[in-house]
Scaffold this motif. Structure first.
Motif, PDB file in Angstrom:
ATOM      1  N   GLU A 186       0.832  -1.200   0.000  1.00 56.04           N
ATOM      2  CA  GLU A 186       0.000   0.000   0.000  1.00 56.04           C
ATOM      3  C   GLU A 186       0.863   1.244   0.000  1.00 56.04           C
ATOM      4  O   GLU A 186       1.194   1.793   1.042  1.00 56.04           O
ATOM      5  N   LEU A 187       1.258   1.614  -1.191  1.00 57.01           N
ATOM      6  CA  LEU A 187       2.170   2.746  -1.324  1.00 57.01           C
ATOM      7  C   LEU A 187       1.746   3.519  -2.559  1.00 57.01           C
ATOM      8  O   LEU A 187       1.467   2.928  -3.592  1.00 57.01           O
ATOM      9  N   ASP A 188       1.706   4.842  -2.447  1.00 57.65           N
ATOM     10  CA  ASP A 188       1.315   5.653  -3.594  1.00 57.65           C
ATOM     11  C   ASP A 188       2.217   5.419  -4.787  1.00 57.65           C
ATOM     12  O   ASP A 188       3.433   5.353  -4.638  1.00 57.65           O
ATOM     13  N   GLU A 189       1.615   5.377  -5.954  1.00 53.06           N
ATOM     14  CA  GLU A 189       2.423   5.198  -7.148  1.00 53.06           C
ATOM     15  C   GLU A 189       3.420   6.345  -7.299  1.00 53.06           C
ATOM     16  O   GLU A 189       4.559   6.152  -7.721  1.00 53.06           O
ATOM     17  N   ALA A 190       3.004   7.539  -6.899  1.00 52.60           N
ATOM     18  CA  ALA A 190       3.873   8.712  -7.043  1.00 52.60           C
ATOM     19  C   ALA A 190       5.175   8.518  -6.258  1.00 52.60           C
ATOM     20  O   ALA A 190       6.255   8.947  -6.681  1.00 52.60           O
ATOM     21  N   ILE A 191       5.053   7.872  -5.101  1.00 51.58           N
ATOM     22  CA  ILE A 191       6.243   7.665  -4.281  1.00 51.58           C
ATOM     23  C   ILE A 191       7.222   6.712  -4.973  1.00 51.58           C
ATOM     24  O   ILE A 191       8.426   6.930  -4.983  1.00 51.58           O
ATOM     25  N   TRP A 192       6.669   5.672  -5.587  1.00 43.72           N
ATOM     26  CA  TRP A 192       7.528   4.752  -6.344  1.00 43.72           C
ATOM     27  C   TRP A 192       8.254   5.490  -7.455  1.00 43.72           C
ATOM     28  O   TRP A 192       9.455   5.304  -7.658  1.00 43.72           O
ATOM     29  N   ARG A 193       7.520   6.318  -8.148  1.00 45.95           N
ATOM     30  CA  ARG A 193       8.136   7.041  -9.270  1.00 45.95           C
ATOM     31  C   ARG A 193       9.240   7.965  -8.757  1.00 45.95           C
ATOM     32  O   ARG A 193      10.290   8.105  -9.371  1.00 45.95           O
ATOM     33  N   GLN A 194       8.984   8.534  -7.602  1.00 46.02           N
ATOM     34  CA  GLN A 194       9.982   9.437  -7.001  1.00 46.02           C
ATOM     35  C   GLN A 194      11.256   8.655  -6.651  1.00 46.02           C
ATOM     36  O   GLN A 194      12.366   9.102  -6.918  1.00 46.02           O
ATOM     37  N   ALA A 195      11.075   7.459  -6.065  1.00 47.97           N
ATOM     38  CA  ALA A 195      12.230   6.641  -5.675  1.00 47.97           C
ATOM     39  C   ALA A 195      13.026   6.209  -6.910  1.00 47.97           C
ATOM     40  O   ALA A 195      14.255   6.265  -6.924  1.00 47.97           O
ATOM     41  N   ILE A 196      12.311   5.795  -7.954  1.00 44.89           N
ATOM     42  CA  ILE A 196      13.002   5.354  -9.173  1.00 44.89           C
ATOM     43  C   ILE A 196      13.752   6.530  -9.782  1.00 44.89           C
ATOM     44  O   ILE A 196      14.920   6.427 -10.158  1.00 44.89           O
ATOM     45  N   THR A 197      13.082   7.677  -9.857  1.00 44.63           N
ATOM     46  CA  THR A 197      13.717   8.865 -10.423  1.00 44.63           C
ATOM     47  C   THR A 197      14.981   9.217  -9.645  1.00 44.63           C
ATOM     48  O   THR A 197      16.004   9.599 -10.208  1.00 44.63           O
ATOM     49  N   HIS A 198      14.903   9.053  -8.332  1.00 43.42           N
ATOM     50  CA  HIS A 198      16.038   9.389  -7.475  1.00 43.42           C
ATOM     51  C   HIS A 198      17.214   8.417  -7.663  1.00 43.42           C
ATOM     52  O   HIS A 198      18.370   8.813  -7.636  1.00 43.42           O
ATOM     53  N   MET A 199      16.915   7.139  -7.851  1.00 42.50           N
ATOM     54  CA  MET A 199      17.974   6.126  -7.818  1.00 42.50           C
ATOM     55  C   MET A 199      18.530   5.743  -9.197  1.00 42.50           C
ATOM     56  O   MET A 199      19.587   5.144  -9.286  1.00 42.50           O
ATOM     57  N   VAL A 200      17.791   6.022 -10.257  1.00 44.94           N
ATOM     58  CA  VAL A 200      18.207   5.560 -11.584  1.00 44.94           C
ATOM     59  C   VAL A 200      18.826   6.722 -12.360  1.00 44.94           C
ATOM     60  O   VAL A 200      18.272   7.814 -12.379  1.00 44.94           O
ATOM     61  N   PRO A 201      19.983   6.513 -12.984  1.00 41.17           N
ATOM     62  CA  PRO A 201      20.616   7.585 -13.752  1.00 41.17           C
ATOM     63  C   PRO A 201      19.677   8.115 -14.840  1.00 41.17           C
ATOM     64  O   PRO A 201      18.892   7.359 -15.409  1.00 41.17           O
ATOM     65  N   GLU A 202      19.794   9.397 -15.088  1.00 37.52           N
ATOM     66  CA  GLU A 202      18.834  10.076 -15.953  1.00 37.52           C
ATOM     67  C   GLU A 202      18.636   9.385 -17.299  1.00 37.52           C
ATOM     68  O   GLU A 202      17.514   9.268 -17.797  1.00 37.52           O
ATOM     69  N   LYS A 203      19.727   8.890 -17.852  1.00 33.82           N
ATOM     70  CA  LYS A 203      19.695   8.260 -19.184  1.00 33.82           C
ATOM     71  C   LYS A 203      18.665   7.126 -19.262  1.00 33.82           C
ATOM     72  O   LYS A 203      18.087   6.877 -20.304  1.00 33.82           O
ATOM     73  N   PHE A 204      18.506   6.411 -18.147  1.00 28.32           N
ATOM     74  CA  PHE A 204      17.646   5.223 -18.155  1.00 28.32           C
ATOM     75  C   PHE A 204      16.299   5.464 -17.470  1.00 28.32           C
ATOM     76  O   PHE A 204      15.525   4.541 -17.277  1.00 28.32           O
ATOM     77  N   ARG A 205      16.054   6.713 -17.073  1.00 34.18           N
ATOM     78  CA  ARG A 205      14.892   7.008 -16.253  1.00 34.18           C
ATOM     79  C   ARG A 205      13.573   6.676 -16.953  1.00 34.18           C
ATOM     80  O   ARG A 205      12.753   5.929 -16.435  1.00 34.18           O
ATOM     81  N   GLU A 206      13.414   7.196 -18.160  1.00 33.49           N
ATOM     82  CA  GLU A 206      12.161   6.994 -18.892  1.00 33.49           C
ATOM     83  C   GLU A 206      11.902   5.515 -19.112  1.00 33.49           C
ATOM     84  O   GLU A 206      10.810   5.004 -18.874  1.00 33.49           O
ATOM     85  N   LEU A 207      12.939   4.823 -19.558  1.00 31.35           N
ATOM     86  CA  LEU A 207      12.854   3.384 -19.786  1.00 31.35           C
ATOM     87  C   LEU A 207      12.360   2.666 -18.533  1.00 31.35           C
ATOM     88  O   LEU A 207      11.442   1.839 -18.585  1.00 31.35           O
ATOM     89  N   ASN A 208      12.958   3.020 -17.388  1.00 35.10           N
ATOM     90  CA  ASN A 208      12.604   2.323 -16.157  1.00 35.10           C
ATOM     91  C   ASN A 208      11.200   2.668 -15.675  1.00 35.10           C
ATOM     92  O   ASN A 208      10.502   1.825 -15.131  1.00 35.10           O
ATOM     93  N   LEU A 209      10.782   3.907 -15.899  1.00 33.42           N
ATOM     94  CA  LEU A 209       9.416   4.274 -15.513  1.00 33.42           C
ATOM     95  C   LEU A 209       8.403   3.523 -16.377  1.00 33.42           C
ATOM     96  O   LEU A 209       7.371   3.066 -15.892  1.00 33.42           O
TER      97      LEU A 209
END
Ligand code: SF4
Ligand code: SF4
Lengths: 192, 587
Positions: A160-183
């Protein structure tokens, strides 16, 4: 204890990127305001061997490792490793597992056999089992390398976690180059 | 205040930064390595890899004597190497605060023993903190520097794998805005440890420890958590968390400083309860001291001496055998032990040693995995640098024929750590032996750290690299050969020739580690196996490369296949095949 703690095991093979996945998971949990602890082992143990990462969250977590037999979710990146660690779960635990086989050395050498029908055996033992074909979904998202993020997507629906929070964590941890792909990969995993 | 999810190691690095550390030195060792790897994020800290732990501590001592705060970190066995300066440093004390982190490894996740380094604090007579999570790791690091200066003592901070590598939520603090000034201070009675001075300093040390013990009794890091019932627990470090998990309502005396013990506090606490249990990992370090105070406690009569504690192990030991509710593991699953990487340059060397039936004195590194089948070519492994000394000793007692089978195998980083001394011994005292230096240009097992032979510092600066060949020659060795371990025939032939020799010889097998980023291991296309040519002879399987897989259903007798996702195209397997079945894959 009065507080409830949720215990997640991440299991797989050294080199699969499990440590980064558990990092993203823990980051998301912390952003959601939970107390989080995660434990794993580095060094010799990582050279292609079995890898286990413990993630625990709740209002106050003491032990960084999950007490034996108290796993709520087994989050597996490879079939055999998931099967090997099934006994970590509590009887009503859940399994999310990547539909992937990586052969251990004995099997590579033709000395042992990779057990067959593991996915079926897991589903039989635990009713709440989700099998994810992460590789093909990741390919759909743009690269097979994003398989772990697909898996995180599948896990995310069960917490039970907001999707927005997941996106924030991924954005924070994944290098910019791969961000869109990972989202994108996360999105596809979430539909599983 | 900002919250971050930090590992114990990251928290120590942060704490050192906040405390105004100027110099940080270490030799990498699991589970301590990430402390220095994280400290480089703070540019004002002069952080570096030393050739070994003794040198790392000596560097820190110098910095401290110059008035700077200095941090030195190592794994538990590293303290054995650094013990010599440590015991005397206890006498001199410090100028700038000096903290030594010992990262212990109960359960031997990545070590050759599971020694309990709390004994060092007692033996060297200095204070030791033991954090129970990352927040405490940060705070105790800061505090340790204050204690070091206030009581004129080096301070040890002990972590264990579950603290070093576990992440938990941390509120970080503010760094000291400026580093304190440095200077020379001439003070021979304090810093020159000749007998006359050292005798006086020993008196100081004993008084210091007495004062520390008294002071520690009133500090928050040693605290009583009141609970219910008549069972009470004394514990510290990660074991505190397990104790809380199993006994949520018990009264607990949590020790943040495990040496010296706050005796008065312990006595008061224990007097209020019928039964007091000490829950600690490994040795009965606290338990025995408390018992020596005349207080009846228990612990190790039930809790295990070996391995790490877990909530389940504590429950089983203390709650009258109540086993943790664990289902049974599926039986007869193929194990998955660690293995050398695909394309690891060490693989061919161990294959040759296996073929030549060498008796291999081994050492510490990824290559220790050479003991595993199918390579099965390592016969001893003791500690960093031991391989060459071990071979020298063997060569003195064995008859000629067996003596020629002895080969010492050591990595480049391990050779520079303490192996070079063994080589001096071998030459100096007329040993005869073959020494192989596996030169992969990096400290690989701990995750690719630079060393004096790699040409780079921890901060990534270009520096002169030790020339291993010249170094060996300068020791008086005539026969030094450098070969490419990807060439199997050359490797076998060279080993065979040098093993037959009556003098000391060194073979340097040079190829960068697969993990190497900077030097970019030349990328080669993966190989594939031609199913029309593979006859199923299994010769290539003797390499144990994880990229080669056996497909029992293919061909008449089964066939080899290559996993093109992980094959790095080293072409070593190609040389194993008499039927020319291996080729570069196209498309
Ligand atoms: S990390 Fe380097 S030295 Fe270690 S097994 Fe892999 S290739 Fe070999
Ligand atoms: S070329 Fe052969 S030995 Fe080298 S990594 Fe590929 S499969 Fe392994």
């Amino acid at each position: 204890m009065v507080e409830t703690i949720t215990n997640i095991y991440l299991v797989g093979v050294g080199g699969q990127g499990i440590l980064l996945a558990s990092e993203i998971l823990s980051e998301a949990l912390m952003l959601a305001g939970h107390d989080v602890k995660k434990a794993e082992v580095h060094g010799m143990a990582q050279r292609g061997g079995s890898v286990v990462s413990h993630v625990r969250f709740g209002s106050r977590v003491y032990s960084p490792i999950i007490p034996e037999g108290e796993g709520d979710i087994l989050f597996g990146f490879e079939l055999l490793e998931t099967y090997r660690h099934l006994h970590f779960l509590r009887p009503d635990g859940r399994v999310i597992v990547n539909d992937l086989r990586i052969l251990p050395p004995g099997v590579n050498l033709g000395l042992q056999e990779y057990p067959d029908a593991i996915a079926e055996r897991i589903s039989e033992a635990f009713a709440d089992t989700t099998i994810v074909d992460a590789a093909s979904l990741a390919t759909k998202a743009g690269s097979e390398r994003a398989a772990n993020t697909v898996l995180l997507g599948a896990l995310s629906r069960r917490l039970e976690l907001d999707e927005a929070i997941w996106r924030q964590a991924i954005t924070h941890m994944v290098p910019e180059k791969f961000r869109e792909l990972n989202l994108r990969a996360f999105e596809l995993g979430r539909a599983c | 205040m900002k919250k971050e999810l930090l590992s114990g190691n990251e928290a120590i690095a942060r704490g050192a930064y906040e405390a105004g550390v100027r110099v940080a030195s270490a030799y990498p060792g699991t589970p301590s390595t990430e402390i220095l790897e994280n400290i480089v994020r703070y540019p004002r800290i002069d952080a570096s890899w030393a050739p070994n732990e003794k040198v790392a501590l000596e560097v820190a001592i110098g910095a401290s004597f110059g008035g700077a705060r200095a941090l030195v970190t190592m794994k538990h066995v590293g303290v054995n190497v650094a013990a010599d300066p440590l015991f005397t440093l206890s006498y001199t004390g410090v100028r700038g605060g000096l903290v030594l982190v010992t990262a212990d490894d109960p359960e031997l996740h990545s070590s050759q023993n599971e020694q309990d380094n709390r004994h060092y604090a007692r033996a060297a007579k200095l204070p030791m903190f033991e954090p129970a999570d990352s927040q405490e790791a940060l705070e105790m690091t800061r505090l340790a520097f204050e204690v070091s200066e206030r009581f004129d003592t080096p301070v040890m901070l002990r972590t264990t794998t579950r603290i070093s590598h576990s992440k938990s939520v941390v509120t970080v603090g503010e760094p000291l805005p400026e580093l304190p000034a440095t200077s020379i201070e001439k003070n021979p009675p304090k810093f020159v440890m000749l007998p006359g001075n050292a005798r006086k300093r020993h008196l100081f040390v004993e008084e210091r420890m007495r004062q520390l013990s008294e002071w520690a009794a009133s500090q928050d890091f040693n605290r009583i958590e009141e609970g219910k019932g008549d069972i009470a627990i004394i514990t510290s470090g990660v074991a505190y968390n397990y104790a809380r998990e199993v006994f949520p309502d018990a009264s607990i005396l949590k020790l943040g400083m495990v040496h010296p013990l706050p005796k008065k506090l312990i006595a008061e606490f224990a007097s209020r309860f019928e039964r007091v249990v000490v829950i600690e990992e490994l040795d009965p370090f606290i338990e025995e001291q408390v018992r020596a105070m005349g207080i009846d406690v228990c612990g190790k009569d039930r809790l295990p001496l070996c391995g790490e504690l877990t909530p389940g192990r504590i429950r089983q030991a203390l709650l009258d055998g109540e086993a943790p509710p664990v289902a049974k593991q599926a039986e007869n699953l193929p194990p998955r032990p660690p293995n050398m990487c695909p394309g690891c340059p060490h693989r061919g060397v161990f294959l040759a040693l296996n073929r030549l039936q060498a008796y291999v004195t081994g050492d510490i590194g990824c290559y220790t995995l050479g003991f595993m089948p199918p390579l099965s070519a390592m016969d001893t492994c003791i500690c960093m640098g031991a391989s060459i000394g071990n071979a020298a000793g063997l060569s003195r007692v064995l008859a000629d024929e067996e003596r020629k089978k002895v080969v010492a195998v050591i990595g480049d980083s391990t050779f520079l750590h303490t192996g070079v001394n063994g080589l001096m011994e071998m030459v100096y005292n007329g040993g005869a032996g073959t020494v192989v230096i596996l030169d992969n240009r990096i400290t690989a097992m701990t995750g690719r750290q630079d060393n004096p032979g790699s040409g780079f510092t921890l901060k990534g600066e270009d520096v002169p690299a030790v020339d291993l060949e010249q170094l060996c020659r300068s020791l008086g060795i005539e026969h030094v050969r450098v070969i490419d371990p990807y060439d199997l025939e050359l490797t076998r032939k060279t080993l065979q020739e040098e093993m037959a020799r009556e003098q000391v010889s060194v073979i340097i097998t040079r190829r960068p580690c697969m993990l190497m980023k900077r030097q970019k291991v030349a990328l080669r296309p993966p190989l594939h196996v031609d199913p029309d040519k593979c006859v199923g002879c299994r010769a290539c399987l003797k390499l144990g490369c994880p990229a080669i897989q056996w497909d029992a259903t293919a061909g008449e007798k089964g066939q080899a296949r290559i996993d093109s996702l992980i094959c790095v195209g080293c072409a070593v397997c190609e040389q194993m095949c008499k039927f020319e079945a291996f080729g570069v894959s196209h498309g």
